[in-house]
Each structure stands twice: as structure tokens, then as C-alpha cells.
Design a protein around this motif. Structure first.
Motif, PDB file in Angstrom:
ATOM      1  N   THR A 181      -5.960  -2.369  -8.131  1.00  0.00           N
ATOM      2  CA  THR A 181      -6.591  -1.201  -7.498  1.00  0.00           C
ATOM      3  C   THR A 181      -5.587  -0.361  -6.719  1.00  0.00           C
ATOM      4  OG1 THR A 181      -7.204  -2.379  -5.464  1.00  0.00           O
ATOM      5  CG2 THR A 181      -8.800  -2.424  -7.275  1.00  0.00           C
ATOM      6  N   VAL A 182      -4.548  -1.000  -6.137  1.00  0.00           N
ATOM      7  CA  VAL A 182      -3.617  -0.225  -5.302  1.00  0.00           C
ATOM      8  C   VAL A 182      -2.283   0.083  -5.988  1.00  0.00           C
ATOM      9  CG1 VAL A 182      -4.570  -0.937  -3.078  1.00  0.00           C
ATOM     10  CG2 VAL A 182      -2.792  -2.336  -4.121  1.00  0.00           C
ATOM     11  N   ARG A 183      -1.903  -0.725  -7.010  1.00  0.00           N
ATOM     12  CA  ARG A 183      -0.596  -0.533  -7.637  1.00  0.00           C
ATOM     13  C   ARG A 183      -0.683  -0.208  -9.128  1.00  0.00           C
ATOM     14  NH1 ARG A 183       2.596   0.954  -4.372  1.00  0.00           N
ATOM     15  NH2 ARG A 183       4.033   0.930  -6.136  1.00  0.00           N
ATOM     16  N   GLU A 218       4.156   5.340  -5.993  1.00  0.00           N
ATOM     17  CA  GLU A 218       3.535   4.895  -7.252  1.00  0.00           C
ATOM     18  C   GLU A 218       4.570   4.588  -8.324  1.00  0.00           C
ATOM     19  OE1 GLU A 218       0.441   7.386  -8.770  1.00  0.00           O
ATOM     20  OE2 GLU A 218      -0.451   7.690  -6.790  1.00  0.00           O
ATOM     21  N   SER A 275      -8.243   0.556   1.546  1.00  0.00           N
ATOM     22  CA  SER A 275      -7.742  -0.002   0.286  1.00  0.00           C
ATOM     23  C   SER A 275      -6.940  -1.285   0.503  1.00  0.00           C
ATOM     24  CB  SER A 275      -6.867   1.032  -0.439  1.00  0.00           C
ATOM     25  OG  SER A 275      -5.685   1.269   0.297  1.00  0.00           O
ATOM     26  N   SER A 276      -6.939  -1.831   1.727  1.00  0.00           N
ATOM     27  CA  SER A 276      -6.162  -3.042   2.009  1.00  0.00           C
ATOM     28  C   SER A 276      -6.823  -4.267   1.384  1.00  0.00           C
ATOM     29  CB  SER A 276      -6.042  -3.256   3.521  1.00  0.00           C
ATOM     30  OG  SER A 276      -7.318  -3.541   4.063  1.00  0.00           O
ATOM     31  N   ILE A 287       0.829  -1.212   0.000  1.00  0.00           N
ATOM     32  CA  ILE A 287       0.000   0.000   0.000  1.00  0.00           C
ATOM     33  C   ILE A 287       0.864   1.263   0.000  1.00  0.00           C
ATOM     34  CG2 ILE A 287      -1.649   1.347   1.380  1.00  0.00           C
ATOM     35  CD1 ILE A 287      -2.821  -1.354   2.332  1.00  0.00           C
ATOM     36  N   TRP A 311      -6.976  -6.925  -6.653  1.00  0.00           N
ATOM     37  CA  TRP A 311      -6.654  -5.953  -5.597  1.00  0.00           C
ATOM     38  C   TRP A 311      -5.370  -5.202  -5.928  1.00  0.00           C
ATOM     39  CZ3 TRP A 311      -2.483  -6.369  -1.880  1.00  0.00           C
ATOM     40  CH2 TRP A 311      -2.475  -5.321  -0.967  1.00  0.00           C
ATOM     41  N   LEU A 347      -6.418   4.802   3.229  1.00  0.00           N
ATOM     42  CA  LEU A 347      -5.425   3.772   2.904  1.00  0.00           C
ATOM     43  C   LEU A 347      -5.828   2.411   3.475  1.00  0.00           C
ATOM     44  CD1 LEU A 347      -1.994   5.591   3.359  1.00  0.00           C
ATOM     45  CD2 LEU A 347      -2.790   4.450   1.296  1.00  0.00           C
TER      46      LEU A 347
END
Length: 922
Positions: free
Chosen positions: A202-204, A179, A495-496, A175, A199, A492
Motif C-alpha cells: 500500500t505504501v511502496r 517512490e 498510511s503507517s 513512508i 502494508w 501520511l
């Protein structure tokens, strides 16, 4: 990428193939250069993942053990060096970090590669740094300058994020990484790779999923039934259909018939006279079949050690003279730092005897140095058979030609449970060494309760879902608020991967609640009674049952207290009867064991010549001596001759029969009969109109079904409520508690105390910070501080039934103050619906105190509370390392008083000696 041309191709085909290769090189020049340096051709999944990386995409690679996933991580290193950027290569354990560091140094040179673990810091500013995942997490929170220029992060064994103790660290890193960093995730084969990849996207951002089920070395499955070895499947087609080999099924039925004729009952788990093949016989069989080296998984530390002894007693020898000489040379070189007086305590000579014969155990109770030697000798092919617990399957690179599973049941710390298909796949995945073996072999040892069809299901099922274990901690909360502020920190957490999975699972749970509610309505109709409210009547019955259980528990505690009191009266030479446990029977008391280390733990000698300490848990009633013998003053319980002579006296004694047990039962019954609350409940039951109903028991059966289903449904409702926005709510409560205690400010910032907490990495992080702030450890010396902080890290493998004693004086005061702070904190947590700080365990305080004061390893291992016998050296080293780690944090804690920091450094120096000094160096 590289390869030779097929001479069978026509000139036109060869020309076309050359053009395609040239186009590949043009599209992926970095991969072409990387592949040219390899001594083998890339597998399709490796090439696919590397191509995605060169395109700029992140990758998730899922492949079986030994398939070569790390090649993709090494390509990320290649890309970073080619671009003049940095790559961090993370692993879950220090042993893997050390292994990977050595591999990369060999390839790229020591000046380009660094290593950062809890024990080592080598060339930390190098362009390529290998580190444990926790080190990277700490760097991210601290805003380390080493992160500048970072382009790639490889997360080896990323499926560790399912680990309930450490898994959260992987999600924190994923997380929080900038970026601009490309993530390379390497995982074992998991059945929900697509969900995990969704997932990651969505986060990376863009993430390519590369899944390979192909094993580079084919795996053949077998069952050893008695002395006969059978293939589990007749052929590849039968394996695809999950059809058991018909000859195996026929022999399985024949063996069951023989067991039942011998007096066994398979359905009730009674084996009759069936004992199965002995371990030495299994090893000899594998040797004859050419299946060594082998790993034989036995899910018990004691079982692993016993297996080696059994093989030695059977005269098994798997090595030649040259191999034995090489083994001794390696062992002596690797253990020369261990003090000679400790080697005897550690069972060095028995261990070496096994190694020289090609036999070894491998489990967490072993000294780390011994375990590393076993790993090295096995990889070199010098040790041929290793008896191991399942911990060997995690991470360590120790492939074998064959893997044997003695049982398909293991103890998980709470109960004996069946192996899951995922665990079976992970264990058998060790079989087959790439580049050495043409095929690998997995052997399951048959027993009456093991149906070949069940083994087929385990071998054929590919269900190993990756489940998040992420949850916010106090340390995480202050770090998040300090780095991004409260609002963004909350987002944050949302978003886990944990929240991602929770949101998906709520739909199915809600449907189950609806179905249960409808079923309960049906049960309510069936339990209705024309004489009165049966739900009320059944509630009284439940209350009676619960009260009776409470009285029984109270009686057990009273009898246990009386038993402990009687143990304190024992003297050397008393003959007693041990009524329960593995050592039941007559025993001579050698040493009463009442020296102030908690409950008495007498050192006894049993009829079968076993000598060791027994615990109060073996006695359910007061113990009375039934005779006396003279124990020689020079008696050495470690001497086999002394034990034999004294045990002979025991066998000659005319021992009294075991005491009658009727008194305990009468006491229990009288306790229940004298209980006023129970009398009132029983009277209410008899007065209730439903008590006279002729169909009362039929109604009660429906009421019990409804009660059980209602209990289950409440649990499901709780899950639905807790999973919807659960992490954010938990985070809010944590921040509320931290604000009230002064770690966060009312304005949403981090206080000085909070900054101190941000650098404490421990399961009991907030309690450590509270102890520092309240001056709990201010008056302690080095050994006392080591003992006091041990209660914050140690957890016994099995829960003791009483509180351990601790050194008197300042240590007792400090531990009492810690317990008060813990109770206050737990009360605060309970009031907010939090379960953050675990119970404290005092069982390691004495051993840590004695070790830090310079006492011998023998005395230290014998002073651990709640253990039958001595603490295994591996456990002592592991817990001592954790104490060292926490002391190191105290020594570096910015907000801690200077005297505490100085004492912590002195305590670390006192502890780092003997086996600990060697372990830290290793």
C-alpha cells in the motif's frame, strides 16, 4: 546459478539443463554476474528474492538468523553500482553499520563505499553508503542532496520497527522514501509477514514476499537434567508432532519425585534441596561433548559476572598456551587507549584472567571496548564460553556451536515473565555456524518448574508477530508539516503500519466488548438483592478498600522518611542490622555516605565480607546502632585482607536480636482508625440495607466479577475508540499544542522555533526546545550544562523512591527551571489527552558534573543516585554518549544562542576523555 553438471545425466538432459541456465542468464543477467563472483551457490530463497529485485520489485525477505539474508542486500548494492546509481544500506546499530561497511569495502573498494553513523562520517557522497536508520530519517526530513540518484535502500533487521523506543524511525523512512526508490527489507522470521507485506504494497507499491523457514545448519534441541543430557525429541518425526522424548519425560517425573521427597513443592515453586548443575560443570560437560564454543544465556548482568567468577574459582581452563598468548596480544592492542588508572576500576585484570582461560561475560553493563573484545575473541574461536544477557541476540554477528538457556524466565524491567516462543527462537538461533558446524545445539537446563512439554511448545511454535510501535512525536510533526503541509502530513500518518494494524484489530475488540456486555448483564442478575441496591453497597466496599490502601502507602512513606533520617545520624564504626535486601544481617558502617548526593548511602562491610554501598530501600524502619567497632584509618574496603580482618571483629560481637516490629503495625492500624473519611465510609456500609442480607457475601462475589469485567470492558472500549483514526487525532492534538506554543503558525506553517525543534532528535524534544527558548541554560558553564541536560536523557533501570540531589548553584536553578517547564508541558499535554514527555530523572546529574570537571572514574561511578554499589561502566558510557549526542545537537541548533552553542562544544570536549574518548574513537 553457478554449479557443476551432474555426470549421471544423459547428454539430452545435460543439454536441457544448459539451455535452462542460458535462459536464466538471459532473464537475469545482473544476478548471473553477481552469482559468478560468489564462492557459494545461492539458496533458493536468496535466488528468488534477487530475481524479484532485478525485475524491479521491492522485496521483503524473512528468514532465520544466519540463513544469509544479507546476500539479497548485497545484490541491491551490486545492482546500484551496475546501473551507476546509489544504494543506502541501513542497520539498527552502529556496531552492525561498522561491520557491514568493512564487508562492503572488502568487496567493492573504499572509494565506492561510505559510512555515516552518529560517531563516524566517511566518504558520505559515495555510491554505496552504510548508515544507521536514524541518519537516513534525518536526511529525508532535511531534504539532503545526497538523496539524488538514490535507487535502492536496504533496511537490515527491519523487524526493529517493533522496538518501542526506536521503531517509529523505520516506518518514517519507509513512508517518506521517494517512490522511485526500491526498498529491500530484511527481517527475522515473523509470523505475520503477509500482513507486513500487504502494508508495504500500500505504501511502496509492488513488493515480493520471500519467506524461508529453513535453517542452513540444523538445530538439535536438548535438556540437561542434573548430570544427564537428553534429546528433546526422539527423531525428526517426533519433532514435527511435538512429541517429547519418552525417556526425558520418565526422568523428569523421577526427578520431581526426588525433589518432593527432599521437601520441595513444585506446584508452589519450592525446590527443596534442588540446586541443579553448577555453571562450571555445565561448561565442562559441553567441552567433553565437543559443543564449544557456546553462549550461555543468563538473564542477569550480575549472574553473568558471577558465572565467570565461579568458573575461575573452579579452575576451569579452556585454552592452550598459544591461544592465551594470542588473547593477551589482542586485548592489550584493543585497550591501550584506556588510562591505566581506569583499568583497575573497570576490573581489567579479572576480566583478562577470564579471557585467557577462554571465559567471558557479555552484557550492557560492560564497557563497550571490553564487549567488542569479547565479540572479536569469540568469533575467532579463542573465547570458548560466553555468559550473556539476551541483548547479545540482537544483531551482533556472534554465532556459536551451542546455546544454553539457564532459565526460561527473564526480568523485563517491571516483572519476571516467561520467555515467548519468538524470544526462544531468537536466542537459540545463534546455535550453528554456517560453513563450520554440521549442526547446532540448544540446551535448556532443567529445573523442577521447567516441564519438558513447555520447552517443546517454545521450540515448536513459530509465533513472532511484528507489531508496530509507531506514534507521532513533536519533532516528527514539525518536520512533516514543514515538508508536505498539514493535510498531506495527516494522510501520511494514516498510511503507517501502526494504523494499518489498528484498523484490522478493531473488529475483534468490538466483538469482545459485545460478549462482555452480555456476561455483565448475567452477573447483574446474580448479584441482585431483595433488600436494596447491591451495586451501590458494593461501591462503598470498593471505596473502603481503596482508602485503606492509600493509608497504608502513606504509612510506608512516613516510616521510610524516619529510616532515612536515622541513616543520616550514623557514624563510621557503628554496627547496624540491615533488615532486608540481599545484604541483610549485621554490618559495620565504613563511611556514612552523607556527602550531599541525595539520600544517605552508607558504605558497609557485612558478615560475609562484602563491602559496598547500601540504599535506604533496605530499611523499612529507623535504624539504631547496636554496637561499635574501631575502623582502622588506613582501611581499604577493596582489599580482601582488610575486609577479612574487620569482618572477624563483627563475628565476635554479641549482637542484639532484631528489633520488634509490632510498633509499625500498631501505627498503621491507628492511622486507619483515626481516618475520618474511612470512618464515614464504614458507617455508610453498616447503615446500608444490603449489609443485613444473609446472602451478602454470595452477592458480593458476583458483584466483584462484574466489577472486574466492567473494568476490563472499559479498557477494551477505550482501545476501540483510540484505534479508530487514532494517529490522525493524536497528530491534530500535537499540532494544536505546537501552534499554541509558537512552533507552528496559525496558517499551518513552521515558525523559526519550529525549525529549531525540527533538528532536535530526543524523547524530550519539545522540552529541550523550550529550555533553549526560555534561556534556562544561558548562565551555565560546560560541566554545569552537561549535568543540566543529563536530566533530559537519563532513565534509571529501577525507579528510585526519592528525588536525587544535584550540584548546588546555577545547576540547581537550571534543573528547577527545567522541572517547572516540564510540569507546565505535562499539564498542557494532559489537558489534550496526550502522553508525550516522560518524567525527568535527576540521578545522572552528579556523575556527569563530576566527570566533566575531570574527577576520577572511581568517584564518578560511586555517585550515581539510587544504585546499590557503583554504576556499571557500560551504563555510564551509554548514558554519557546520549548526553554527548544532545550536547552536539545544541552545538548545531540553528536557533540556539551562540554562547549556548559554544558552551555545548566545551562541554563535549570536557566529557570526551578517558573511557569516553576511547568509546567515541571505537
Amino acid at each position: 546459478m553457478s554449479g557443476t553438471e551432474d555426470p549421471q545425466l544423459s547428454p539430452a538432459d545435460r543439454y536441457q539443463a544448459a539451455r535452462e541456465r542460458a535462459q536464466d542468464v538471459a532473464r537475469h543477467p545482473a544476478l548471473a554476474g553477481f552469482a559468478d563472483e560468489l564462492e557459494f551457490e545461492l539458496d533458493p530463497f536468496q535466488a528468488e528474492a534477487c530475481e524479484a529485485l532485478e525485475r524491479g520489485s521491492g522485496v521483503l525477505v524473512c528468514a532465520p538468523t544466519g540463513a544469509g539474508k544479507t546476500v539479497v542486500g548485497e545484490f541491491a548494492v551490486h545492482l546500484a553500482l551496475r546501473q551507476g546509481r546509489k544504494c543506502f544500506y541501513t542497520t539498527p546499530i552502529k556496531a552492525l553499520s561498522n561491520q557491514k561497511y568493512n564487508d562492503l569495502v572488502q568487496r567493492h573498494g573504499a572509494e565506492k563505499v561510505g559510512l555515516l553513523t552518529g560517531d563516524n562520517a566517511i566518504n558520505g557522497e559515495a555510491p554505496v553508503v552504510v548508515m544507521t536508520t536514524e541518519v537516513l530519517r534525518n536526511m529525508l526530513y532535511a531534504g539532503s542532496s545526497s538523496l539524488h540518484g538514490l535507487s535502492y535502500v536496504v533496511m537490515d533487521e527491519v523487524h526493529y520497527l517493533a522496538d518501542r523506543f526506536r521503531g517509529a524511525v523505520w516506518e518514517e523512512v519507509i513512508i517518506h522514501l521517494p517512490e522511485s526508490v526500491t526498498l529491500v527489507s530484511l527481517s527475522a522470521t515473523v509470523s505475520n509477514a503477509e500482513e507486513f507485506a500487504d502494508w508495504l504494497v500500500t505504501v511502496r507499491g509492488e513488493t515480493s514476499v520471500v519467506v524461508s523457514e529453513h535453517r542452513p545448519v540444523p538445530l538439535w534441541q536438548h535438556m540437561l537434567v542434573g548430570k544427564r543430557m537428553f534429546d528433546l525429541f526422539h527423531d525428526a518425526e517426533a519433532a514435527q508432532k511435538h512429541d517429547v522424548h519418552p525417556e526425558l519425560l520418565r526422568y523428569h517425573r523421577e526427578m520431581l519425585r526426588r525433589v518432593e521427597l527432599a521437601g520441595g513443592d513444585v506446584r508452589r515453586g519450592k525446590r527443596g534441596r534442588w540446586t541443579g548443575p553448577h555453571r562450571p560443570e555445565i561448561v565442562e560437560r559441553l567441552d567433553r561433548e565437543g559443543l564449544l564454543p557456546a553462549i550461555l544465556f543468563i538473564f542477569s548482568r550480575a549472574g553473568c559476572d558471577a558465572a565467570v567468577q565461579q568458573c575461575l574459582a573452579a579452575g576451569l581452563r579452556l585454552t592452550g598456551p598459544d591461544e592465551r598468548a594470542e588473547i593477551r596480544t589482542i586485548v592489550e592492542a584493543r585497550t591501550k587507549h584506556i588510562p591505566s588508572e581506569d583499568l583497575q576500576v573497570l576490573g581489567y585484570w579479572e576480566w583478562l584472567d577470564g579471557l585467557e582461560r577462554g571465559l567471558a561475560a557479555h552484557h550492557a553493563g560492560m564497557l563497550p571496548a571490553f564487549k567488542e573484545v569479547v565479540e572479536e575473541l569469540f568469533v575467532r574461536g579463542l573465547v570458548k564460553a560466553v555468559f550473556a544477557t539476551e541483548t547479545l541476540a540482537l544483531g551482533i554477528n556472534m554465532p556459536a556451536r551451542c546455546v544454553v538457556l539457564e532459565r526460561l524466565v527473564k526480568y523485563n524491567g517491571e516483572a519476571h515473565v516467561d520467555l515467548t516462543p519468538g524470544e526462544y527462537t531468537q536466542l537459540t538461533g545463534r546455535a550453528g555456524r554456517r560453513g563450520i558446524d554440521v549442526e547446532g545445539h540448544a540446551v535448556v537446563v532443567w529445573a523442577p518448574e521447567v516441564d519438558p512439554r513447555h520447552v517443546t511448545g517454545l521450540a515448536s511454535t513459530r509465533t513472532y508477530p511484528l507489531k508496530s510501535s509507531f506514534r507521532p512525536s513533536y519533532n516528527m510533526a514539525v518536520n512533516l508539516v514543514g515538508s508536505v503541509g498539514f493535510t498531506e502530513a495527516r494522510e501520511l500518518l494514516e498510511s503507517s503500519f501502526a494504523q494499518f494494524q489498528a484498523d484490522r484489530s478493531v473488529v475483534g475488540l468490538a466483538r469482545q466488548v459485545q460478549r462482555n456486555t452480555e456476561t455483565m448483564a448475567t452477573y447483574a442478575g446474580e448479584m441482585a438483592c431483595h433488600l436494596g441496591d447491591f451495586e451501590e453497597y458494593f461501591g462503598i466496599r470498593v471505596a473502603i478498600a481503596e482508602r485503606e490502601k492509600a493509608i497504608a502507602r502513606q504509612g510506608v512513606q512516613q516510616r521510610r522518611a524516619a529510616a532515612l533520617e536515622s541513616l543520616e545520624r550514623l557514624r563510621s564504626g557503628d554496627v547496624i542490622r540491615v533488615p532486608a535486601g540481599r545484604r541483610s544481617g549485621l554490618a559495620i558502617v565504613i563511611d556514612p555516605g552523607t556527602g550531599g548526593f541525595g539520600e544517605p548511602r552508607p558504605l558497609v562491610l557485612t558478615e560475609d565480607r562484602w563491602a559496598g554501598r547500601i540504599s535506604g530501600a533496605d530499611f523499612t524502619a529507623p535504624v539504631e546502632p547496636i554496637g561499635r567497632v574501631r575502623v582502622p584509618r588506613q582501611f581499604n574496603y577493596r582489599s580482601a585482607q582488610d575486609r577479612r580482618d574487620l569482618a572477624a571483629q563483627l563475628r565476635r560481637m554479641e549482637a542484639a536480636p532484631p528489633a520488634e516490629r509490632g510498633k509499625g503495625g500498631r501505627a498503621r492500624n491507628s492511622a486507619a482508625a483515626d481516618d475520618h473519611e474511612l470512618d464515614t465510609l464504614r458507617a455508610s456500609l453498616r447503615r446500608h440495607p444490603c449489609h443485613r442480607c444473609p446472602e451478602r457475601e454470595e452477592h458480593a462475589r458476583w458483584a466483584e466479577r462484574r466489577w472486574r469485567l466492567e473494568r476490563d470492558t472499559e479498557g477494551l472500549r477505550g482501545k476501540v475508540a483510540s484505534r479508530t483514526g487514532s494517529l490522525a487525532r493524536t497528530f491534530d492534538r500535537i499540532c494544536g499544542l505546537l501552534t499554541d506554543r509558537g512552533y507552528l503558525t496559525d496558517a499551518g506553517g513552521v515558525s523559526d522555533a519550529g525549525r529549531m525543534l525540527a533538528r532536535i532528535w530526543s524523547e524530550t524534544d519539545l522540552l529541550v526546545a523550550e529550555c533553549l527558548r526560555r534561556g534556562v541554560w544561558d548562565k551555565l558553564g560546560p560541566a554545569e550544562l552537561a549535568a543540566a541536560v543529563s536530566v533530559l536523557v537519563y532513565e534509571a533501570r529501577r525507579e528510585a523512591e526519592d528525588r536525587a540531589s544535584v550540584p548546588r548553584g546555577e545547576v540547581t536553578d537550571a534543573i528547577d527551571a527545567t522541572l517547572k517547564l516540564w510540569a507546565d508541558l505535562r499539564e498542557d499535554e494532559d489537558s489534550r489527552g496526550l502522553q508525550m514527555t516522560r518524567e525527568l530523572d535527576l540521578g545522572f546529574a552528579w556523575p556527569m558534573y563530576r566527570w566533566a570537571r575531570g574527577e576520577s572514574l572511581t568517584k564518578v561511578l560511586g555517585s550515581v543516585h539510587g544504585l546499590e554499589g557503583d554504576m556499571p561502566a557500560g551504563d555510564f558510557v551509554r548514558w554519557s554518549r546520549q548526553v554527548l549526542d544532545l550536547l552536539g545537537q545544541l552545538a548545531d541548533a540553528a536557533g540556539a544562542p551562540e554562547p549556548i552553542r559554544r558552551t555545548a562544544r566545551l562541554a563535549m570536549a570536557a566529557i570526551t576523555r578517558g573511557v569516553l574518548a576511547y568509546s567515541v574513537m571505537a
